[in-house]
Enzyme design. Structure first.
Site, mmCIF file in Angstrom:
data_model
loop_
_atom_site.group_PDB
_atom_site.id
_atom_site.type_symbol
_atom_site.label_atom_id
_atom_site.label_comp_id
_atom_site.label_asym_id
_atom_site.label_seq_id
_atom_site.Cartn_x
_atom_site.Cartn_y
_atom_site.Cartn_z
ATOM 1 N N VAL A 30 -89.064 62.452 76.408
ATOM 2 C CA VAL A 30 -89.975 61.651 75.876
ATOM 3 C C VAL A 30 -89.894 61.430 74.336
ATOM 4 O O VAL A 30 -90.011 60.055 74.060
ATOM 5 C CB VAL A 30 -91.618 62.477 76.026
ATOM 6 C CG1 VAL A 30 -92.620 61.994 75.166
ATOM 7 C CG2 VAL A 30 -91.833 62.858 77.397
ATOM 8 N N GLU B 266 -77.442 61.849 77.359
ATOM 9 C CA GLU B 266 -78.215 62.925 77.914
ATOM 10 C C GLU B 266 -77.403 63.660 78.739
ATOM 11 O O GLU B 266 -76.392 63.322 79.817
ATOM 12 C CB GLU B 266 -79.146 61.941 79.058
ATOM 13 C CG GLU B 266 -79.968 62.690 80.045
ATOM 14 C CD GLU B 266 -80.785 63.997 79.532
ATOM 15 O OE1 GLU B 266 -80.746 65.107 79.980
ATOM 16 O OE2 GLU B 266 -81.419 63.645 78.538
ATOM 17 N N HIS C 168 -112.878 43.064 87.621
ATOM 18 C CA HIS C 168 -112.123 41.970 87.731
ATOM 19 C C HIS C 168 -112.202 40.936 86.666
ATOM 20 O O HIS C 168 -113.257 40.406 86.261
ATOM 21 C CB HIS C 168 -112.122 41.183 89.056
ATOM 22 C CG HIS C 168 -111.248 39.920 88.921
ATOM 23 N ND1 HIS C 168 -109.779 40.224 89.445
ATOM 24 C CD2 HIS C 168 -111.480 38.779 89.215
ATOM 25 C CE1 HIS C 168 -109.208 39.033 89.578
ATOM 26 N NE2 HIS C 168 -110.379 37.989 89.261
#
Length: 469
Positions: free
Chosen positions: A187, A207, A447
């Site tokens: 994160v 990573e 909507h």
């Protein structure tokens, strides 16, 4: 010696919320916190001061800059060349933090929570409860809540300092680094990497895991990675960092990738490889407070430690290191102390990554559901078929629903797209009440809104097909 019903050690999301809620329930409460910002006491812990809040301010500012620079013309808006005034951007970030940390101080005053500044240390137990050194002043409390949070995990080969920084340092660069390295694609790494990439840095992410965002649903992580790569973030997975040389002119990182030795040069390096519990200064060993093998404080289901009258919540007890999880534990514990039925449902905690596109999920992934032997059904709907998303000019991503095939119970929801951090909440409510995908599908959604994508995905799962696909 001043006496309290409840003394909270730590003023972050877990601590300040526990203090306020306990005061609202009629307890005499104090809170001791050692955090300082710009040399002054500042409540709110890591989250408000150098974490959640300032990072979101920077994410928003950098996203606006990129929108003006790369997307405004699509809306018929013509502007000259956009430039970054980093000083003003950082000042705005600081102003947001000031308002919120000042707000906590106001809430303490309103609810009669007594603040102490400094490190809180357990001293001894006596007839009145626990004696605590609250920043140099000894006080006694019947109940002591430990909410001291966590600290960034430091790599032994890359100690923080100079051009190697953690989250707070990465929010305060005085200029945009030309070459930015990020160790860790979690994160923090993704959010801070995104900020500086938008502002002009060339960002490389290293990573250790073999794949991207493996805690998320496979479909979501695959979709998000596609967009991040398109933006210019350079990812390397399965990396083994072998050496980090932190010099005055920059940082040299040596690593292995697929068995091949490689070298990368950066102006700045962000290390974001997780967090560790903060128990420094508590006096845990002296009073016999039990920690687990990773240093987290051991608690039972009611947040009780092995010591009577001592409780712990938030990052310092492990689990999801999220501010909203910590806050809920603070509320639950305060209510338990008042004889109420405080409760936290850990199975429906929402996870959010505030990148562009945003990523959010709650409940089980499809892989987790199958590993548990559950018979499931799924439904998915893209933002590309949503009128509001098209109007925004951001049709990226989708919403995916996972439900039990027999009962239709909503088991998980996974989203990637613009603004999904604000959409996850309605699904969490349904899941909290044990509701079904059909409950979500048959709920009227206004909507045009982005939330209609959630409804359509739920329809696809519950009824077999969405309306607009």
């Amino acid at each position: 010696m001043e006496s309290y019903d409840v003394l909270v050690i730590g003023g972050g999301p877990a601590g300040y919320v526990a203090a306020i809620r306990a005061a609202q329930l009629g307890f005499k409460v104090a809170c001791v916190d050692a955090f300082e910002r710009d040399g002054k006491p500042s409540l709110g812990g890591t989250c408000l001061n150098v974490g959640c809040i300032p990072s979101k301010a920077m994410l928003d500012s950098s996203e606006k800059f990129e929108m003006i620079r790369t997307e405004a013309h699509e809306h018929g808006i013509r502007v000259g060349e956009a430039t970054v005034d980093l000083g003003t951007m950082l000042a705005r970030k600081a102003g947001v933090v000031d308002k919120l940390t000042g707000g906590i101080a106001y809430l303490f005053k309103k609810n009669k929570v007594t603040p102490y500044h400094g490190v809180g240390q357990l001293v001894r137990q006596d007839e009145g409860g626990w004696v605590v050194n609250a920043g140099g002043t000894e006080v006694v409390a019947r109940h002591v809540i430990l909410a001291t949070g966590s600290n960034p995990r430091e790599l032994p080969i890359a100690p923080f300092g100079g051009n190697v920084v953690e989250n707070s340092g990465a929010l305060a660069f005085e200029q945009v680094p030309a070459r930015l390295g990020v160790i860790g694609a979690g994160v923090i790494g993704l959010e801070l990497g995104s900020v500086w990439r938008r502002l002009g840095a060339q960002v490389t992410v290293l990573e250790a895991m073999p794949g991207f965002l493996m805690a998320a649903d496979d479909a979501v992580s695959k979709e998000a990675l596609k967009h991040f790569k398109k933006q210019g973030l350079d990812f390397h997975f399965g990396v083994n960092i072998t050496a980090v040389e932190n010099g005055q002119g920059g940082v040299t990182v040596r690593y292995e990738e697929n068995g091949e030795a490689k070298v990368a040069e950066f102006d700045k390096l962000i290390v974001s490889v997780g967090r560790v519990p903060n128990t420094q200064g508590l006096g845990a060993e002296a009073v016999g407070l039990q920690l687990d093998e990773r240093g987290f404080i051991k608690v039972d289901s009611h947040y009780r430690t092995n010591l009577p009258g001592i409780y712990a919540i938030g990052d310092v007890i492990g689990g999801a290191m999220l501010a909203h999880k910590a806050e809920e534990e603070g509320v639950a514990l305060a209510e338990m102390l008042a004889g109420q039925a405080g409760h936290v449902n850990y199975s429906v905690i929402p996870w959010i990554i505030y990148t562009s596109p945003e990523i959010a999920w709650a409940g089980l992934t499809e892989k987790q559901a199958k590993e548990q032997g559950l018979d499931i059904k799924t439904g998915q709907f893209p933002f590309a078929a949503n009128g509001r998303a098209l109007g925004h000019g951001d049709p990226r991503g989708f919403v995916k629903i996972i439900a039990d095939k027999q009962t239709d119970k909503l088991l998980g929801i996974h989203m990637v797209g613009g603004g999904v951090s604000e959409l996850i909440g309605e699904a969490v409510v349904i899941m909290e009440f044990g509701g079904s995908a059909e409950d979500l599908a048959r709920t009227i959604h206004a909507h045009p809104t982005l939330s209609e994508v959630v409804k359509e995905a739920a329809m696809a799962a519950a009824l077999g097909s969405a309306l607009h696909m």
